[in-house]
Motif scaffolding. Structure first.
Motif, PDB file in Angstrom:
ATOM      1  N   ILE A  14      63.641 -22.463  75.725  1.00  0.00           N
ATOM      2  CA  ILE A  14      63.797 -22.353  74.270  1.00  0.00           C
ATOM      3  C   ILE A  14      64.996 -23.183  73.832  1.00  0.00           C
ATOM      4  O   ILE A  14      65.014 -23.790  72.784  1.00  0.00           O
ATOM      5  N   TYR A  15      66.044 -23.175  74.687  1.00  0.00           N
ATOM      6  CA  TYR A  15      67.252 -23.970  74.417  1.00  0.00           C
ATOM      7  C   TYR A  15      67.787 -24.443  75.759  1.00  0.00           C
ATOM      8  O   TYR A  15      67.308 -24.009  76.815  1.00  0.00           O
ATOM      9  N   ASP A  16      68.789 -25.342  75.719  1.00  0.00           N
ATOM     10  CA  ASP A  16      69.274 -25.961  76.954  1.00  0.00           C
ATOM     11  C   ASP A  16      70.109 -24.987  77.801  1.00  0.00           C
ATOM     12  O   ASP A  16      70.793 -24.115  77.264  1.00  0.00           O
ATOM     13  N   TYR A  75      64.339 -25.693  65.650  1.00  0.00           N
ATOM     14  CA  TYR A  75      65.404 -25.353  66.604  1.00  0.00           C
ATOM     15  C   TYR A  75      64.887 -25.097  68.020  1.00  0.00           C
ATOM     16  O   TYR A  75      65.660 -25.034  68.962  1.00  0.00           O
ATOM     17  N   CYS A  76      63.587 -24.948  68.171  1.00  0.00           N
ATOM     18  CA  CYS A  76      63.078 -24.372  69.423  1.00  0.00           C
ATOM     19  C   CYS A  76      62.576 -25.429  70.394  1.00  0.00           C
ATOM     20  O   CYS A  76      61.759 -26.292  70.038  1.00  0.00           O
ATOM     21  N   GLY A  77      63.032 -25.342  71.626  1.00  0.00           N
ATOM     22  CA  GLY A  77      62.641 -26.289  72.672  1.00  0.00           C
ATOM     23  C   GLY A  77      61.158 -26.232  73.014  1.00  0.00           C
ATOM     24  O   GLY A  77      60.628 -27.158  73.616  1.00  0.00           O
ATOM     25  N   PRO A 136      73.521 -16.419  69.828  1.00  0.00           N
ATOM     26  CA  PRO A 136      73.975 -17.689  69.265  1.00  0.00           C
ATOM     27  C   PRO A 136      72.886 -18.748  69.303  1.00  0.00           C
ATOM     28  O   PRO A 136      72.099 -18.800  70.253  1.00  0.00           O
ATOM     29  N   PHE A 137      72.856 -19.588  68.277  1.00  0.00           N
ATOM     30  CA  PHE A 137      72.017 -20.790  68.310  1.00  0.00           C
ATOM     31  C   PHE A 137      72.566 -21.703  69.400  1.00  0.00           C
ATOM     32  O   PHE A 137      73.774 -21.883  69.521  1.00  0.00           O
ATOM     33  N   ILE A 138      71.662 -22.245  70.218  1.00  0.00           N
ATOM     34  CA  ILE A 138      72.055 -23.204  71.257  1.00  0.00           C
ATOM     35  C   ILE A 138      71.152 -24.418  71.103  1.00  0.00           C
ATOM     36  O   ILE A 138      69.925 -24.274  71.132  1.00  0.00           O
ATOM     37  N   PRO A 139      71.722 -25.614  70.899  1.00  0.00           N
ATOM     38  CA  PRO A 139      70.861 -26.769  70.672  1.00  0.00           C
ATOM     39  C   PRO A 139      69.906 -27.008  71.839  1.00  0.00           C
ATOM     40  O   PRO A 139      70.274 -26.812  73.002  1.00  0.00           O
ATOM     41  N   ALA A 140      68.700 -27.411  71.510  1.00  0.00           N
ATOM     42  CA  ALA A 140      67.688 -27.688  72.539  1.00  0.00           C
ATOM     43  C   ALA A 140      67.372 -29.171  72.492  1.00  0.00           C
ATOM     44  O   ALA A 140      67.037 -29.696  71.425  1.00  0.00           O
ATOM     45  N   SER A 141      67.464 -29.840  73.637  1.00  0.00           N
ATOM     46  CA  SER A 141      67.184 -31.271  73.632  1.00  0.00           C
ATOM     47  C   SER A 141      65.704 -31.509  73.348  1.00  0.00           C
ATOM     48  O   SER A 141      64.853 -30.663  73.634  1.00  0.00           O
ATOM     49  N   HIS A 194      63.127 -12.318  62.236  1.00  0.00           N
ATOM     50  CA  HIS A 194      62.884 -12.859  60.892  1.00  0.00           C
ATOM     51  C   HIS A 194      63.545 -14.233  60.764  1.00  0.00           C
ATOM     52  O   HIS A 194      63.221 -14.988  59.885  1.00  0.00           O
ATOM     53  N   GLU A 195      64.493 -14.547  61.667  1.00  0.00           N
ATOM     54  CA  GLU A 195      65.199 -15.837  61.780  1.00  0.00           C
ATOM     55  C   GLU A 195      66.251 -16.063  60.700  1.00  0.00           C
ATOM     56  O   GLU A 195      67.347 -16.528  60.994  1.00  0.00           O
ATOM     57  N   THR A 196      65.952 -15.755  59.460  1.00  0.00           N
ATOM     58  CA  THR A 196      66.956 -15.733  58.387  1.00  0.00           C
ATOM     59  C   THR A 196      66.305 -15.024  57.213  1.00  0.00           C
ATOM     60  O   THR A 196      65.099 -15.175  56.978  1.00  0.00           O
TER      61      THR A 196
HETATM   62  N1  5AD Z   1      68.928 -21.259  70.349  1.00  0.00           N
HETATM   63  C1  5AD Z   1      68.983 -19.923  70.337  1.00  0.00           C
HETATM   64  N2  5AD Z   1      67.936 -19.134  70.102  1.00  0.00           N
HETATM   65  C2  5AD Z   1      66.758 -19.721  69.863  1.00  0.00           C
HETATM   66  N3  5AD Z   1      65.560 -19.222  69.568  1.00  0.00           N
HETATM   67  C3  5AD Z   1      64.693 -20.240  69.428  1.00  0.00           C
HETATM   68  N4  5AD Z   1      65.313 -21.407  69.606  1.00  0.00           N
HETATM   69  C4  5AD Z   1      66.610 -21.122  69.864  1.00  0.00           C
HETATM   70  C5  5AD Z   1      67.765 -21.902  70.118  1.00  0.00           C
HETATM   71  N5  5AD Z   1      67.711 -23.234  70.131  1.00  0.00           N
HETATM   72  C6  5AD Z   1      65.323 -17.798  69.374  1.00  0.00           C
HETATM   73  C7  5AD Z   1      64.591 -17.566  68.048  1.00  0.00           C
HETATM   74  C8  5AD Z   1      63.284 -16.972  68.499  1.00  0.00           C
HETATM   75  C9  5AD Z   1      63.618 -16.366  69.842  1.00  0.00           C
HETATM   76  C10 5AD Z   1      62.465 -16.160  70.750  1.00  0.00           C
HETATM   77  O1  5AD Z   1      64.530 -17.287  70.395  1.00  0.00           O
HETATM   78  O2  5AD Z   1      65.323 -16.646  67.246  1.00  0.00           O
HETATM   79  O3  5AD Z   1      62.774 -15.998  67.622  1.00  0.00           O
END
Ligand code: 5AD
Ligand code: FES
Length: 350
Positions: free
Chosen positions: A306-308, A67-69, A230-235, A160-162
């Motif tokens: 980390i994300y867009d 998930y991480c940019g 929130p999760f945010i998609p990263a290109s 912990h992420e999940t």
């Molecule tokens: N969107 C949101 N949060 C993210 N993290 C990493 N990638 C993303 C993403 N695409 C968060 C993770 C990480 C923290 C530094 O940033 O939870 O632990």
């Protein structure tokens, strides 16, 4: 009793109650949820919102989280690394702006060996004796965590992420292990750090069941801090085409975390502010009590992607203390320069 009162009273939630809160379409219920979480936060910490100055010290990372940019396979990522002197200058600037907590965050960058970090932390500890030093540098050995603690670091953030092992393995490459993540968290706490865990809201394959496990993990681990956004998609990542998590669900979860673990320090994260112009204010009104403005050198901020579309200018910037004050005041709370230590004792008893 209403469902919100029941959860607040028990400091616990059932899977059914969680499903009900997450799917509720009832404004009265949601208002009650946010207001109750805010009141519980006021009872524990008062109307103070703590600020932490974030120093994004390196965008190099040896890991490959899907998930991480900043993942190592992302060739689009621009890499930079601050020198120890530059990191110290960021803290200097932060100190002058009133910050009394610095968060040194980065990817898992092999350049930052213990031999380089220990003198840096020791120097910051000496120069900023009244400040808390927080590290957020990923998974390291127990020995390394101990050395950094002895050098003067007080807190460590490692999401912990999940809390679901199968979900964890879908979000990470095979060489990363859920068990190791959990072991790192236990070691950090045992060494005496104030420890923060956390997760993304709306990450791919997350379900009500995995979220339930996250909340149960928080209940049993009782971390000093919990970071969620929130999760945010990263290109440039394999999850670039997945949809973003929702602000609304994040707010509900912030409130639930406050209700099941009232003493927790709970940031209204940058990710929340990125998806909604008032995201962080809404977070505070839903029970969050920490903000983490950026102290990194301006020229590098865009590269800690980390994300867009991550917020990195304007209100996000630490320079804009006045705007931030104003924003927090608009929620009926007050920004404070206190170190804002957790009320939960560390394993060293302080
Ligand atoms: N969107 C949101 N949060 C993210 N993290 C990493 N990638 C993303 C993403 N695409 C968060 C993770 C990480 C923290 C530094 O940033 O939870 O632990
Ligand atoms: Fe760097 Fe996840 S990609 S720790």
């Amino acid at each position: 009793m209403t469902i919100v009162e029941t959860i607040a009273d028990r400091h616990d939630i059932t899977p059914q109650e969680l499903a009900q809160i997450l799917t509720a379409n009832d404004d009265t219920l949601l208002k009650e949820l946010f207001a109750t979480a805010r009141r519980v936060c006021d009872e524990v910490y008062g109307k103070r919102v703590f600020m932490r100055g974030l120093v994004e010290m390196t965008s190099y990372c040896r890991n490959d989280c899907l998930y991480c940019g900043l993942r190592r396979s992302n060739e689009q990522a621009v890499r930079y690394r601050l020198t120890p002197d530059e990191i110290e200058q960021c803290c200097d600037k932060g100190y002058r702006l009133g910050f009394r907590t610095f968060v040194l965050q980065g990817g898992e960058d092999g350049w930052f060996t213990d031999d380089r970090l220990v003198p840096l932390i020791a120097r910051l500890r000496q120069r900023f004796a009244d400040c808390a030093i927080t590290l957020s540098l990923g998974e390291r050995t127990e020995e390394s965590y101990r050395k950094l603690f002895q050098a003067g670091a007080n807190r460590y953030l490692l999401r912990h992420e999940t809390a679901n092992a199968a979900h964890y393995s879908r979000l990470h490459p095979p060489e990363m292990s859920f068990d190791n993540r959990m072991q790192c968290l236990r070691q950090l706490r045992e060494i005496g750090y104030q420890v923060g865990c956390g997760f993304m809201v709306g990450s791919p394959w997350q379900t009500v069941e995995t979220l339930y496990e996250d909340l149960q993990f928080i209940r049993s681990f009782r971390p000093h801090m919990v970071g969620i956004g929130p999760f945010i998609p990263a290109s440039g990542t394999p999850l670039a085409d997945h949809k973003a998590g929702s602000v609304d669900t994040t707010l509900r979860l912030l409130s639930l975390i406050r209700l099941i673990h009232p003493q927790v320090l709970l940031p209204a994260t940058t990710a929340l502010g990125t998806l909604h112009p008032q995201g962080r204010e809404l977070g505070i009104m839903a029970g969050a009590n920490v903000v983490m403005p950026n102290l990194s050198p301006t020229e590098h901020r865009k590269d800690y992607s980390i994300y867009d579309n991550k917020l990195c200018t304007g209100h996000e910037a630490a320079e804009c203390r006045g705007c931030l004050d104003q924003r927090i005041r608009s929620t009926g709370n007050e920004l404070t320069t206190d170190r804002g230590d957790s009320l939960i004792p560390t394993s060293q008893g302080n």
